[in-house]
Design an enzyme around this catalytic site. Structure first.
Site, mmCIF file in Angstrom:
data_model
loop_
_atom_site.group_PDB
_atom_site.id
_atom_site.type_symbol
_atom_site.label_atom_id
_atom_site.label_comp_id
_atom_site.label_asym_id
_atom_site.label_seq_id
_atom_site.Cartn_x
_atom_site.Cartn_y
_atom_site.Cartn_z
ATOM 1 N N ASP A 186 -29.308 -3.164 -0.017
ATOM 2 C CA ASP A 186 -28.666 -1.877 0.229
ATOM 3 C C ASP A 186 -29.690 -0.948 0.875
ATOM 4 O O ASP A 186 -30.883 -1.266 0.932
ATOM 5 C CB ASP A 186 -28.144 -1.287 -1.089
ATOM 6 C CG ASP A 186 -26.798 -1.897 -1.470
ATOM 7 O OD1 ASP A 186 -26.046 -2.276 -0.562
ATOM 8 O OD2 ASP A 186 -26.514 -1.986 -2.678
ATOM 9 N N GLU B 142 -11.334 -3.462 8.396
ATOM 10 C CA GLU B 142 -12.523 -4.315 8.457
ATOM 11 C C GLU B 142 -12.111 -5.774 8.290
ATOM 12 O O GLU B 142 -11.627 -6.179 7.237
ATOM 13 C CB GLU B 142 -13.427 -3.883 7.290
ATOM 14 C CG GLU B 142 -14.887 -4.043 7.537
ATOM 15 C CD GLU B 142 -15.688 -3.344 6.455
ATOM 16 O OE1 GLU B 142 -15.599 -2.109 6.304
ATOM 17 O OE2 GLU B 142 -16.412 -4.048 5.729
ATOM 18 N N ARG C 254 -16.840 -1.294 -17.008
ATOM 19 C CA ARG C 254 -17.057 -0.132 -17.890
ATOM 20 C C ARG C 254 -15.888 0.091 -18.824
ATOM 21 O O ARG C 254 -14.742 -0.009 -18.392
ATOM 22 C CB ARG C 254 -17.141 1.150 -17.054
ATOM 23 C CG ARG C 254 -18.434 1.392 -16.427
ATOM 24 C CD ARG C 254 -18.484 2.823 -15.916
ATOM 25 N NE ARG C 254 -19.436 2.795 -14.830
ATOM 26 C CZ ARG C 254 -19.131 2.999 -13.563
ATOM 27 N NH1 ARG C 254 -17.894 3.309 -13.221
ATOM 28 N NH2 ARG C 254 -20.066 2.921 -12.661
ATOM 29 N N ARG D 174 -10.690 -4.149 3.870
ATOM 30 C CA ARG D 174 -10.482 -2.766 3.428
ATOM 31 C C ARG D 174 -10.098 -1.869 4.588
ATOM 32 O O ARG D 174 -10.328 -2.206 5.753
ATOM 33 C CB ARG D 174 -11.722 -2.213 2.725
ATOM 34 C CG ARG D 174 -13.013 -2.340 3.502
ATOM 35 C CD ARG D 174 -14.233 -1.973 2.619
ATOM 36 N NE ARG D 174 -15.472 -2.357 3.265
ATOM 37 C CZ ARG D 174 -16.657 -2.373 2.677
ATOM 38 N NH1 ARG D 174 -16.787 -2.020 1.415
ATOM 39 N NH2 ARG D 174 -17.735 -2.743 3.348
HETATM 40 P P1 FAD Z 1 -30.112 -2.998 10.635
HETATM 41 O O1 FAD Z 1 -29.434 -1.727 10.320
HETATM 42 O O2 FAD Z 1 -29.274 -4.202 10.918
HETATM 43 O O3 FAD Z 1 -31.069 -2.743 11.886
HETATM 44 C C1 FAD Z 1 -31.642 -3.777 12.622
HETATM 45 C C2 FAD Z 1 -31.710 -3.315 14.073
HETATM 46 O O4 FAD Z 1 -32.464 -4.277 14.813
HETATM 47 C C3 FAD Z 1 -30.346 -3.205 14.732
HETATM 48 O O5 FAD Z 1 -30.177 -1.920 15.289
HETATM 49 C C4 FAD Z 1 -30.392 -4.286 15.813
HETATM 50 O O6 FAD Z 1 -29.682 -3.924 16.984
HETATM 51 C C5 FAD Z 1 -31.870 -4.411 16.080
HETATM 52 N N1 FAD Z 1 -32.245 -5.707 16.606
HETATM 53 C C6 FAD Z 1 -31.981 -6.918 16.075
HETATM 54 N N2 FAD Z 1 -32.479 -7.887 16.875
HETATM 55 C C7 FAD Z 1 -33.073 -7.269 17.920
HETATM 56 C C8 FAD Z 1 -33.733 -7.716 19.079
HETATM 57 N N3 FAD Z 1 -33.870 -9.014 19.327
HETATM 58 N N4 FAD Z 1 -34.215 -6.812 19.958
HETATM 59 C C9 FAD Z 1 -34.056 -5.506 19.735
HETATM 60 N N5 FAD Z 1 -33.421 -5.003 18.652
HETATM 61 C C10 FAD Z 1 -32.941 -5.881 17.768
HETATM 62 N N6 FAD Z 1 -25.962 -0.113 1.949
HETATM 63 C C11 FAD Z 1 -25.840 0.859 1.019
HETATM 64 O O7 FAD Z 1 -26.863 1.279 0.444
HETATM 65 N N7 FAD Z 1 -24.632 1.415 0.713
HETATM 66 C C12 FAD Z 1 -23.477 1.022 1.319
HETATM 67 O O8 FAD Z 1 -22.405 1.556 1.025
HETATM 68 C C13 FAD Z 1 -23.562 -0.011 2.309
HETATM 69 N N8 FAD Z 1 -22.462 -0.436 2.925
HETATM 70 C C14 FAD Z 1 -22.559 -1.414 3.885
HETATM 71 C C15 FAD Z 1 -21.392 -1.834 4.523
HETATM 72 C C16 FAD Z 1 -21.465 -2.812 5.501
HETATM 73 C C17 FAD Z 1 -20.210 -3.263 6.198
HETATM 74 C C18 FAD Z 1 -22.723 -3.394 5.842
HETATM 75 C C19 FAD Z 1 -22.805 -4.455 6.907
HETATM 76 C C20 FAD Z 1 -23.881 -2.984 5.203
HETATM 77 C C21 FAD Z 1 -23.817 -1.992 4.221
HETATM 78 N N9 FAD Z 1 -24.961 -1.539 3.563
HETATM 79 C C22 FAD Z 1 -24.850 -0.556 2.603
HETATM 80 C C23 FAD Z 1 -26.301 -2.120 3.852
HETATM 81 C C24 FAD Z 1 -27.072 -1.337 4.917
HETATM 82 O O9 FAD Z 1 -26.343 -1.314 6.126
HETATM 83 C C25 FAD Z 1 -28.423 -2.017 5.140
HETATM 84 O O10 FAD Z 1 -29.123 -2.163 3.941
HETATM 85 C C26 FAD Z 1 -29.334 -1.288 6.131
HETATM 86 O O11 FAD Z 1 -28.659 -0.549 7.088
HETATM 87 C C27 FAD Z 1 -30.207 -2.335 6.793
HETATM 88 O O12 FAD Z 1 -31.195 -1.744 7.621
HETATM 89 P P2 FAD Z 1 -32.104 -2.695 8.511
HETATM 90 O O13 FAD Z 1 -33.034 -1.811 9.251
HETATM 91 O O14 FAD Z 1 -32.671 -3.777 7.681
HETATM 92 O O15 FAD Z 1 -31.110 -3.451 9.508
HETATM 93 N N1 UDP Z 2 -15.564 -7.589 -4.607
HETATM 94 C C1 UDP Z 2 -14.325 -7.980 -5.030
HETATM 95 N N2 UDP Z 2 -13.298 -7.092 -4.987
HETATM 96 C C2 UDP Z 2 -13.452 -5.830 -4.537
HETATM 97 C C3 UDP Z 2 -14.732 -5.423 -4.124
HETATM 98 C C4 UDP Z 2 -15.771 -6.330 -4.163
HETATM 99 O O1 UDP Z 2 -14.145 -9.119 -5.418
HETATM 100 O O2 UDP Z 2 -12.469 -5.067 -4.514
HETATM 101 C C5 UDP Z 2 -16.657 -8.584 -4.654
HETATM 102 C C6 UDP Z 2 -16.809 -9.325 -3.309
HETATM 103 O O3 UDP Z 2 -17.228 -10.647 -3.580
HETATM 104 C C7 UDP Z 2 -17.900 -8.550 -2.636
HETATM 105 C C8 UDP Z 2 -18.808 -8.232 -3.828
HETATM 106 O O4 UDP Z 2 -17.893 -7.969 -4.914
HETATM 107 O O5 UDP Z 2 -18.546 -9.302 -1.644
HETATM 108 C C9 UDP Z 2 -19.751 -7.074 -3.646
HETATM 109 O O6 UDP Z 2 -18.984 -5.925 -3.336
HETATM 110 P P1 UDP Z 2 -19.610 -4.683 -2.589
HETATM 111 O O7 UDP Z 2 -18.605 -3.591 -2.572
HETATM 112 O O8 UDP Z 2 -20.922 -4.398 -3.192
HETATM 113 O O9 UDP Z 2 -19.776 -5.284 -1.121
HETATM 114 P P2 UDP Z 2 -20.301 -4.640 0.250
HETATM 115 O O10 UDP Z 2 -20.053 -3.172 0.220
HETATM 116 O O11 UDP Z 2 -21.753 -5.002 0.343
HETATM 117 O O12 UDP Z 2 -19.492 -5.346 1.272
#
Ligand code: FAD
Ligand code: UDP
Length: 370
Positions: A351, A301, A177, A281
């Site tokens: 997401d 993390e 931006r 982070r």
């Molecule tokens: P999950 O939340 O993974 O749920 C799947 C469930 O299935 C789990 O509870 C698991 O235990 C269960 N399961 C799996 N296998 C089995 C089995 N064999 N038997 C019984 N249960 C089982 N999204 C955003 O919009 N904003 C964010 O800022 C953001 N930050 C994130 C940061 C991190 C570190 C991560 C990892 C993800 C982030 N996301 C974010 C993405 C978000 O977490 C996912 O989009 C969403 O939670 C996925 O939902 P889900 O139901 O698909 O999966």
């Molecule tokens: N990324 C980066 N620097 C940062 C933050 C993000 O290079 O400070 C890159 C990195 O490859 C990351 C991607 O941008 O995997 C997407 O970032 P986002 O914050 O969306 O990742 P998430 O929250 O899903 O881990």
């Protein structure tokens, strides 16, 4: 044999919980199981020192879709939190995402024209017509200085792969931006549920039977007898007993700490963008809800490669894994009574709003509502 439930839903994350809500509302009987000891999947929060700790990483809800925003707000009110993480590169601090504040910190530029001219010059030096990987895409997008200080190290440790081996789309998640705006997301709606994400999940699962500590694969033969249809939100390759080979996932280790200080870093997240710092982070959870508690909880993390005893947090959507995932997706046709949904079963870097949209879509299709 009589089936007790219309749907057995494997996974109580956002996909499973949303699907269960929609179907229960339509008069269907659902049983949700989860192998974890809590519901909510990766959006689960644990309360520590009266702070809602995002147990599996920072979760900020953002969407452009008013229907999805109204849907989540119908279960819990969201606050006005705006994600403005800071980057720490070898002790130097930079604003994220890449914006006029970042450009001033890097080059002391004060106007969009000055910043643009530096970026254009750097982009021109390495310009590639059709970027094929994350490195080429990033160099085309922001030039070398930003790539080296804010992208390369973070990306390579986050994914455990060289930036030239990663797909370009990953970096397209971040905005560029030419305004003084540190908002990480460009979506119209953004916030955190007041009282934490568990309130959202509790709302979705109200009136739904949930059985925790139950692994689908350990009890499969018994469980499938219970319902007419299965909704599966676990790993795609695991469902098919890894018969075509293993998909790769990226895992994380979360190191949570309580600190006897009111405000540790003044921001919900600080990204460590060099390669050498082993974590990507540090998250300070109280800032998501503007907390004033006397203590604080922080989480470091650490990215890791997924192995069987770890949680699979991210699909790795590179060419090899996408090809294999598509082969597995073809096998889904052999399972007409199973709906595959969510980040793991669709093998998509979704997401939260996208998972909800996908689940609402699946529920609508089941109910034949168009
Ligand atoms: P999950 O939340 O993974 O749920 C799947 C469930 O299935 C789990 O509870 C698991 O235990 C269960 N399961 C799996 N296998 C089995 C089995 N064999 N038997 C019984 N249960 C089982 N999204 C955003 O919009 N904003 C964010 O800022 C953001 N930050 C994130 C940061 C991190 C570190 C991560 C990892 C993800 C982030 N996301 C974010 C993405 C978000 O977490 C996912 O989009 C969403 O939670 C996925 O939902 P889900 O139901 O698909 O999966
Ligand atoms: N990324 C980066 N620097 C940062 C933050 C993000 O290079 O400070 C890159 C990195 O490859 C990351 C991607 O941008 O995997 C997407 O970032 P986002 O914050 O969306 O990742 P998430 O929250 O899903 O881990």
């Amino acid at each position: 044999m009589d089936k007790n439930y219309d749907y057995l839903i494997v996974g109580s994350g956002l996909f499973g919980a949303t699907f269960a809500h929609q179907m229960t509302k339509a008069g269907k009987k659902c049983l949700v199981i989860d192998k974890r000891g809590h519901q909510g999947g990766n959006i689960y929060c644990r309360e520590i020192e009266k702070i809602n700790v995002h147990w599996y990483g920072p979760h900020i809800f953002h969407t452009n879709d008013k229907e999805i925003w109204d849907f989540v707000n119908s279960f819990v009110e969201f606050n006005r939190f705006t994600y403005t993480p800071v980057a720490n590169y070898k002790g130097e601090l930079y604003s994220l995402p890449f914006n006029m504040n970042t450009f001033y910190q890097l080059w002391k530029t004060k106007t969009p024209a000055e910043a643009k001219s530096i970026i254009d010059e750097q982009v021109a030096k390495n310009f590639i017509k059709q970027p094929k990987n994350l490195e080429e895409q990033a160099l085309n997008f922001v030039g070398k200085d930003i790539y080296v200080k804010l992208i390369k190290g973070y990306t390579e440790k986050q994914w455990g792969r060289k930036a030239i081996e990663l797909p370009a789309f990953i970096i397209k998640r971040l905005p560029l931006r030419f305004t003084y705006d540190n908002n990480y997301f460009s979506d119209k709606y953004q916030g955190i549920p007041i009282g934490g994400y568990n309130k959202l999940v509790e709302g979705l699962l109200e009136g739904v039977e949930v059985q925790l500590g139950t692994d689908f694969f350990k009890n499969k033969d018994e469980l499938i007898k219970l319902a007419t249809k299965i909704v599966y939100t676990g790993k795609l390759d695991e469902y098919f007993s890894y018969s075509l080979g293993h998909l790769q996932y990226r895992s994380l280790e979360f190191n949570h700490q309580v600190l006897d200080t009111e405000n540790y870093q003044g921001s919900a997240a600080v990204n460590y963008t060099d390669f050498e710092t082993p974590y990507t982070r540090i998250v300070e959870h109280k800032h998501f809800e503007f907390g004033k508690q006397p203590k604080t909880v922080i989480t470091k993390e650490y990215p890791l490669e997924w192995t069987t005893e770890k949680e699979p947090y991210y699909p790795i959507n590179d060419f090899e894994n996408e090809t294999l995932a598509n082969q597995y997706k073809k096998l889904k046709e052999l399972e007409p009574n199973v709906i595959f949904g969510g980040r793991l079963a669709e093998y998509k870097y979704y997401d939260m709003h996208q998972v909800i949209a996908s689940s609402l879509h699946a529920a609508k299709a089941e109910l034949n509502v168009r």
